[in-house]
Design a protein around this motif. Structure first.
Motif, PDB file in Angstrom:
ATOM      1  N   SER A   1      41.856  19.103  97.571  1.00  0.00           N
ATOM      2  CA  SER A   1      40.373  18.111  98.189  1.00  0.00           C
ATOM      3  C   SER A   1      40.372  17.532  96.973  1.00  0.00           C
ATOM      4  O   SER A   1      38.867  17.713  96.724  1.00  0.00           O
ATOM      5  N   ARG A   2      41.134  17.900  95.622  1.00  0.00           N
ATOM      6  CA  ARG A   2      40.638  16.826  94.477  1.00  0.00           C
ATOM      7  C   ARG A   2      41.147  15.998  94.689  1.00  0.00           C
ATOM      8  O   ARG A   2      40.298  14.567  93.874  1.00  0.00           O
ATOM      9  N   PHE A   3      41.686  14.939  95.228  1.00  0.00           N
ATOM     10  CA  PHE A   3      42.540  13.617  95.348  1.00  0.00           C
ATOM     11  C   PHE A   3      41.936  12.540  96.251  1.00  0.00           C
ATOM     12  O   PHE A   3      42.368  13.012  97.451  1.00  0.00           O
ATOM     13  N   GLY A   4      42.079  11.559  95.893  1.00  0.00           N
ATOM     14  CA  GLY A   4      42.098  10.478  96.870  1.00  0.00           C
ATOM     15  C   GLY A   4      43.463  10.867  97.654  1.00  0.00           C
ATOM     16  O   GLY A   4      44.456  10.993  96.995  1.00  0.00           O
ATOM     17  N   MET A   5      43.876   9.201  98.474  1.00  0.00           N
ATOM     18  CA  MET A   5      44.629   9.928  99.566  1.00  0.00           C
ATOM     19  C   MET A   5      44.909   8.502 100.355  1.00  0.00           C
ATOM     20  O   MET A   5      43.938   7.691 100.621  1.00  0.00           O
ATOM     21  N   ALA A   6      45.824   7.820 100.988  1.00  0.00           N
ATOM     22  CA  ALA A   6      45.845   6.247 101.288  1.00  0.00           C
ATOM     23  C   ALA A   6      46.988   6.386 102.575  1.00  0.00           C
ATOM     24  O   ALA A   6      48.333   7.934 102.343  1.00  0.00           O
ATOM     25  N   TRP A   7      46.994   5.159 103.373  1.00  0.00           N
ATOM     26  CA  TRP A   7      48.813   5.053 103.923  1.00  0.00           C
ATOM     27  C   TRP A   7      48.882   3.538 103.677  1.00  0.00           C
ATOM     28  O   TRP A   7      47.950   2.587 103.306  1.00  0.00           O
ATOM     29  N   PHE A   8      49.995   3.353 103.870  1.00  0.00           N
ATOM     30  CA  PHE A   8      50.951   2.461 102.646  1.00  0.00           C
ATOM     31  C   PHE A   8      51.238   2.706 103.998  1.00  0.00           C
ATOM     32  O   PHE A   8      52.543   2.875 105.111  1.00  0.00           O
ATOM     33  N   ARG A   9      52.303   0.783 104.513  1.00  0.00           N
ATOM     34  CA  ARG A   9      53.530   0.449 105.044  1.00  0.00           C
ATOM     35  C   ARG A   9      54.209  -0.417 104.949  1.00  0.00           C
ATOM     36  O   ARG A   9      53.543  -1.100 103.902  1.00  0.00           O
ATOM     37  N   GLN A  10      55.385  -0.134 104.586  1.00  0.00           N
ATOM     38  CA  GLN A  10      56.577  -1.458 104.574  1.00  0.00           C
ATOM     39  C   GLN A  10      57.491  -1.587 106.121  1.00  0.00           C
ATOM     40  O   GLN A  10      58.236  -1.193 106.848  1.00  0.00           O
ATOM     41  N   GLY A  11      56.840  -2.767 106.359  1.00  0.00           N
ATOM     42  CA  GLY A  11      57.991  -3.390 107.977  1.00  0.00           C
ATOM     43  C   GLY A  11      58.751  -3.850 107.306  1.00  0.00           C
ATOM     44  O   GLY A  11      59.290  -4.318 106.048  1.00  0.00           O
TER      45      GLY A  11
ATOM     46  N   GLU B   1      52.421  -2.771 101.353  1.00  0.00           N
ATOM     47  CA  GLU B   1      51.280  -2.846 101.559  1.00  0.00           C
ATOM     48  C   GLU B   1      50.038  -1.685 102.044  1.00  0.00           C
ATOM     49  O   GLU B   1      50.897  -0.863 102.772  1.00  0.00           O
ATOM     50  N   PHE B   2      49.215  -1.971 101.522  1.00  0.00           N
ATOM     51  CA  PHE B   2      48.120  -0.896 101.275  1.00  0.00           C
ATOM     52  C   PHE B   2      47.504  -1.480 102.981  1.00  0.00           C
ATOM     53  O   PHE B   2      47.415  -1.905 103.356  1.00  0.00           O
ATOM     54  N   VAL B   3      47.135  -0.243 104.024  1.00  0.00           N
ATOM     55  CA  VAL B   3      47.100   0.006 104.515  1.00  0.00           C
ATOM     56  C   VAL B   3      44.925   0.565 104.752  1.00  0.00           C
ATOM     57  O   VAL B   3      44.380   0.367 105.578  1.00  0.00           O
ATOM     58  N   ALA B   4      44.987   2.233 104.469  1.00  0.00           N
ATOM     59  CA  ALA B   4      43.885   2.356 104.073  1.00  0.00           C
ATOM     60  C   ALA B   4      43.396   3.963 103.631  1.00  0.00           C
ATOM     61  O   ALA B   4      45.013   4.403 102.314  1.00  0.00           O
ATOM     62  N   ALA B   5      42.995   4.074 102.491  1.00  0.00           N
ATOM     63  CA  ALA B   5      42.397   4.913 101.931  1.00  0.00           C
ATOM     64  C   ALA B   5      41.490   5.761 102.010  1.00  0.00           C
ATOM     65  O   ALA B   5      39.905   5.486 102.341  1.00  0.00           O
ATOM     66  N   ILE B   6      40.925   6.570 101.389  1.00  0.00           N
ATOM     67  CA  ILE B   6      39.919   8.057 101.178  1.00  0.00           C
ATOM     68  C   ILE B   6      39.893   8.278  99.753  1.00  0.00           C
ATOM     69  O   ILE B   6      40.538   9.223  99.899  1.00  0.00           O
ATOM     70  N   GLY B   7      38.438   8.452  99.630  1.00  0.00           N
ATOM     71  CA  GLY B   7      38.160   9.493  98.456  1.00  0.00           C
ATOM     72  C   GLY B   7      38.717  10.939  98.757  1.00  0.00           C
ATOM     73  O   GLY B   7      39.154  12.048  99.885  1.00  0.00           O
ATOM     74  N   TRP B   8      38.435  11.621  97.340  1.00  0.00           N
ATOM     75  CA  TRP B   8      38.350  13.336  97.761  1.00  0.00           C
ATOM     76  C   TRP B   8      37.758  13.992  98.740  1.00  0.00           C
ATOM     77  O   TRP B   8      38.075  14.877  99.290  1.00  0.00           O
ATOM     78  N   SER B   9      36.224  13.287  99.120  1.00  0.00           N
ATOM     79  CA  SER B   9      35.498  14.162  99.453  1.00  0.00           C
ATOM     80  C   SER B   9      35.638  14.320 101.731  1.00  0.00           C
ATOM     81  O   SER B   9      35.415  14.401 102.222  1.00  0.00           O
ATOM     82  N   GLY B  10      36.417  12.353 101.669  1.00  0.00           N
ATOM     83  CA  GLY B  10      35.867  11.693 102.849  1.00  0.00           C
ATOM     84  C   GLY B  10      34.953  11.156 103.089  1.00  0.00           C
ATOM     85  O   GLY B  10      35.183  10.425 104.005  1.00  0.00           O
ATOM     86  N   ARG B  11      34.075  10.687 102.356  1.00  0.00           N
ATOM     87  CA  ARG B  11      33.267   9.741 102.001  1.00  0.00           C
ATOM     88  C   ARG B  11      33.227   8.449 102.310  1.00  0.00           C
ATOM     89  O   ARG B  11      32.638   7.799 102.528  1.00  0.00           O
ATOM     90  N   SER B  12      34.350   8.213 102.019  1.00  0.00           N
ATOM     91  CA  SER B  12      34.639   6.813 100.503  1.00  0.00           C
ATOM     92  C   SER B  12      36.150   6.136 101.495  1.00  0.00           C
ATOM     93  O   SER B  12      36.525   7.354 101.060  1.00  0.00           O
ATOM     94  N   THR B  13      36.240   5.194 101.767  1.00  0.00           N
ATOM     95  CA  THR B  13      37.371   4.943 102.326  1.00  0.00           C
ATOM     96  C   THR B  13      37.287   3.242 102.829  1.00  0.00           C
ATOM     97  O   THR B  13      36.332   2.702 102.494  1.00  0.00           O
ATOM     98  N   ASP B  14      38.178   3.218 102.588  1.00  0.00           N
ATOM     99  CA  ASP B  14      38.762   1.118 102.311  1.00  0.00           C
ATOM    100  C   ASP B  14      39.777   1.326 103.135  1.00  0.00           C
ATOM    101  O   ASP B  14      40.945   1.547 103.989  1.00  0.00           O
ATOM    102  N   TYR B  15      39.334  -0.503 103.977  1.00  0.00           N
ATOM    103  CA  TYR B  15      40.760  -0.879 104.855  1.00  0.00           C
ATOM    104  C   TYR B  15      41.438  -1.777 104.193  1.00  0.00           C
ATOM    105  O   TYR B  15      41.081  -2.675 103.739  1.00  0.00           O
ATOM    106  N   ALA B  16      43.068  -2.244 104.694  1.00  0.00           N
ATOM    107  CA  ALA B  16      43.352  -3.479 104.811  1.00  0.00           C
ATOM    108  C   ALA B  16      42.949  -4.181 105.945  1.00  0.00           C
ATOM    109  O   ALA B  16      42.603  -3.745 106.794  1.00  0.00           O
ATOM    110  N   ALA B  17      42.109  -5.557 105.233  1.00  0.00           N
ATOM    111  CA  ALA B  17      41.421  -6.804 106.641  1.00  0.00           C
ATOM    112  C   ALA B  17      42.305  -6.566 107.786  1.00  0.00           C
ATOM    113  O   ALA B  17      41.784  -6.980 109.332  1.00  0.00           O
TER     114      ALA B  17
END
Length: 125
Positions: free
Chosen positions: A30-40, A46-62
């Motif tokens: 619960s202290r660390f951010g997590m993310a998903w990447f993919r490789q076709g 490549e980066f797909v999506a990420a989330i901060g430790w609390s779940g309140r902050s996220t980021d996505y590939a376009a």
């Protein structure tokens, strides 16, 4: 170090949905951010999506914004990737990654020290 195990991949038709899960064990999840990447096929990871430790902050590939949703359940040490309106170009091996930082939302591979083995997602046209 954290151990990560992905599940939920498979074969789906274009327009369909899948939900990937990533179960974590080891360090304090619960202290660390997590993310998903993919490789076709024939492509770089490549980066797909990420989330901060609390779940309140996220980021996505376009390329996936508005179709994919990342979330986490810190009580279950699990991060999810809900994928809707899937396209053939989403076909890839999807990797879960654990950040080395507790600050912000990491999105580049160098900020991640733990990786899962990957799960295959195939979208047919």
């Amino acid at each position: 170090q954290v151990q990560l195990v992905e599940s939920g991949g498979g074969l789906v038709q274009a327009g369909g949905s899948l939900r990937l899960s990533c179960a974590a064990s080891g360090r304090t999840f619960s202290r660390f951010g997590m993310a998903w990447f993919r490789q076709g096929p024939g492509k770089e990871r490549e980066f797909v999506a990420a989330i901060g430790w609390s779940g309140r902050s996220t980021d996505y590939a376009a390329s996936v914004k508005g179709r994919f949703t990342i979330s986490r359940d810190n009580t279950k040490n699990t991060v999810y990737l809900q994928m809707n309106s899937l396209k053939p170009e989403d076909t890839a091996v999807y990797y879960c990654a654990g950040s080395t930082t507790t600050m912000g939302v990491a999105t580049t591979p160098k900020d991640f020290g733990s990786w899962g083995q990957g799960t295959q997602v195939t979208v047919s046209s």
